[in-house]
Design a protein around this motif. Structure first.
Motif, PDB file in Angstrom:
ATOM      1  N   GLY A  38       0.612  -1.186  -0.124  1.00 55.84           N
ATOM      2  CA  GLY A  38      -0.028   0.023  -0.214  1.00 55.84           C
ATOM      3  C   GLY A  38       0.856   1.332  -0.053  1.00 55.84           C
ATOM      4  O   GLY A  38       0.197   2.378   0.044  1.00 55.84           O
ATOM      5  N   THR A  39       2.196   1.137  -0.099  1.00 48.98           N
ATOM      6  CA  THR A  39       3.087   2.374  -0.001  1.00 48.98           C
ATOM      7  C   THR A  39       3.049   2.959  -1.342  1.00 48.98           C
ATOM      8  O   THR A  39       2.996   2.184  -2.331  1.00 48.98           O
ATOM      9  N   ALA A  40       3.138   4.228  -1.568  1.00 47.92           N
ATOM     10  CA  ALA A  40       3.295   4.867  -3.065  1.00 47.92           C
ATOM     11  C   ALA A  40       4.791   4.556  -3.578  1.00 47.92           C
ATOM     12  O   ALA A  40       5.715   3.971  -3.030  1.00 47.92           O
ATOM     13  N   ILE A  41       4.466   4.327  -5.006  1.00 51.11           N
ATOM     14  CA  ILE A  41       6.138   3.902  -5.548  1.00 51.11           C
ATOM     15  C   ILE A  41       6.150   5.468  -6.357  1.00 51.11           C
ATOM     16  O   ILE A  41       5.551   5.943  -6.830  1.00 51.11           O
ATOM     17  N   TYR A  42       7.712   5.490  -6.173  1.00 56.41           N
ATOM     18  CA  TYR A  42       8.306   6.937  -6.757  1.00 56.41           C
ATOM     19  C   TYR A  42       8.732   6.599  -7.993  1.00 56.41           C
ATOM     20  O   TYR A  42       9.840   5.821  -8.026  1.00 56.41           O
ATOM     21  N   ASP A  43       8.895   7.428  -8.941  1.00 58.49           N
ATOM     22  CA  ASP A  43       9.497   7.131 -10.156  1.00 58.49           C
ATOM     23  C   ASP A  43      10.372   8.415 -10.440  1.00 58.49           C
ATOM     24  O   ASP A  43      10.107   9.578 -10.177  1.00 58.49           O
ATOM     25  N   ARG A  44      11.572   8.147 -10.915  1.00 61.45           N
ATOM     26  CA  ARG A  44      12.442   9.383 -11.423  1.00 61.45           C
ATOM     27  C   ARG A  44      11.925  10.229 -12.607  1.00 61.45           C
ATOM     28  O   ARG A  44      11.858   9.597 -13.694  1.00 61.45           O
ATOM     29  N   VAL A  45      11.514  11.556 -12.306  1.00 63.25           N
ATOM     30  CA  VAL A  45      10.845  12.179 -13.399  1.00 63.25           C
ATOM     31  C   VAL A  45      11.959  12.767 -14.172  1.00 63.25           C
ATOM     32  O   VAL A  45      11.884  12.948 -15.373  1.00 63.25           O
ATOM     33  N   ALA A  46      13.229  13.424 -13.443  1.00 62.23           N
ATOM     34  CA  ALA A  46      14.085  14.205 -14.185  1.00 62.23           C
ATOM     35  C   ALA A  46      15.526  14.206 -13.321  1.00 62.23           C
ATOM     36  O   ALA A  46      15.066  13.998 -12.089  1.00 62.23           O
ATOM     37  N   THR A  47      16.386  14.443 -13.775  1.00 61.49           N
ATOM     38  CA  THR A  47      17.737  14.782 -13.049  1.00 61.49           C
ATOM     39  C   THR A  47      18.060  16.323 -13.443  1.00 61.49           C
ATOM     40  O   THR A  47      18.214  16.456 -14.806  1.00 61.49           O
ATOM     41  N   LYS A  48      18.001  17.300 -12.472  1.00 63.36           N
ATOM     42  CA  LYS A  48      18.732  18.606 -13.154  1.00 63.36           C
ATOM     43  C   LYS A  48      20.118  18.443 -12.473  1.00 63.36           C
ATOM     44  O   LYS A  48      20.495  17.931 -11.307  1.00 63.36           O
ATOM     45  N   TYR A  49      20.817  19.351 -12.834  1.00 63.63           N
ATOM     46  CA  TYR A  49      22.121  19.667 -12.482  1.00 63.63           C
ATOM     47  C   TYR A  49      22.458  21.171 -11.916  1.00 63.63           C
ATOM     48  O   TYR A  49      22.167  22.056 -12.715  1.00 63.63           O
ATOM     49  N   ASP A  50      22.601  21.200 -10.581  1.00 69.71           N
ATOM     50  CA  ASP A  50      22.919  22.530 -10.229  1.00 69.71           C
ATOM     51  C   ASP A  50      24.313  23.048 -10.481  1.00 69.71           C
ATOM     52  O   ASP A  50      25.168  21.870 -10.314  1.00 69.71           O
ATOM     53  N   LEU A  51      24.720  24.054 -10.385  1.00 65.60           N
ATOM     54  CA  LEU A  51      26.101  24.646 -10.633  1.00 65.60           C
ATOM     55  C   LEU A  51      26.757  25.614  -9.704  1.00 65.60           C
ATOM     56  O   LEU A  51      26.155  26.418  -9.315  1.00 65.60           O
ATOM     57  N   GLN A  52      27.876  25.419  -9.454  1.00 70.37           N
ATOM     58  CA  GLN A  52      28.785  26.311  -8.440  1.00 70.37           C
ATOM     59  C   GLN A  52      30.030  26.599  -9.284  1.00 70.37           C
ATOM     60  O   GLN A  52      30.557  25.848  -9.710  1.00 70.37           O
ATOM     61  N   VAL A  53      30.371  27.786  -9.393  1.00 72.60           N
ATOM     62  CA  VAL A  53      31.382  28.562 -10.260  1.00 72.60           C
ATOM     63  C   VAL A  53      32.247  29.230  -9.209  1.00 72.60           C
ATOM     64  O   VAL A  53      31.619  30.104  -8.680  1.00 72.60           O
ATOM     65  N   SER A  54      33.464  29.070  -9.360  1.00 74.24           N
ATOM     66  CA  SER A  54      34.468  29.911  -8.476  1.00 74.24           C
ATOM     67  C   SER A  54      35.186  30.650  -9.526  1.00 74.24           C
ATOM     68  O   SER A  54      35.739  30.213 -10.440  1.00 74.24           O
ATOM     69  N   LEU A  55      35.642  31.958  -9.315  1.00 77.42           N
ATOM     70  CA  LEU A  55      36.085  32.680 -10.294  1.00 77.42           C
ATOM     71  C   LEU A  55      37.416  33.428  -9.775  1.00 77.42           C
ATOM     72  O   LEU A  55      37.256  33.600  -8.569  1.00 77.42           O
ATOM     73  N   LYS A  56      38.224  33.825 -10.651  1.00 77.54           N
ATOM     74  CA  LYS A  56      39.562  34.316 -10.238  1.00 77.54           C
ATOM     75  C   LYS A  56      39.262  35.890  -9.995  1.00 77.54           C
ATOM     76  O   LYS A  56      38.081  36.370 -10.476  1.00 77.54           O
TER      77      LYS A  56
END
Length: 121
Positions: A38-56
């Motif tokens: 009776g528990t819900a089944i979860y599906d992977r809908v999407a994969t998003k990519y978060d970005l972190q950038v270090s600059l000089k």
């Protein structure tokens, strides 16, 4: 290495390829069915990519541009992705930015230790 935010090129301020960090964020949704217990089944809908950038270090005019961009609701970011091995262009939500004043050089203020963080929409 490429880094463009809303068409403005900041590529020259990337010091090393390790200064670009991509973090996968998984979007899951509830499946129409349920499991035997009776528990819900979860599906992977999407994969998003978060970005972190270090600059000089960069001059004040570039820092001012970045601050204005980071105050936007969303920006178009084009960057070299090391996870996919391609150049990605995505709409992202600016999360945070960190800038520190370093010094004055020939009357120009120089800022460094700049870190930008974005979340893919």
């Amino acid at each position: 290495m490429i880094l463009k935010i809303n068409g403005t090129d900041y590529s020259e301020y990337i010091q090393h390829k390790v200064d670009i960090v991509e973090t996968p964020r998984y979007i899951d949704g509830v499946n129409a069915g349920v499991s035997i217990n009776g528990t819900a089944i979860y599906d992977r809908v999407a994969t998003k990519y978060d970005l972190q950038v270090s600059l000089k270090p960069m001059p004040q005019d570039k820092v001012n541009q970045i601050i204005q961009l980071m105050e936007s609701e969303s920006v178009r970011v084009e960057y070299t992705s090391f996870l996919s091995g391609t150049t990605r262009t995505v709409v992202m939500h600016p999360i945070s930015s960190e800038v520190h004043f370093l010094t004055v050089d020939n009357g120009r203020r120089i800022y460094g230790q700049t870190t930008l963080s974005f979340e893919e929409k």
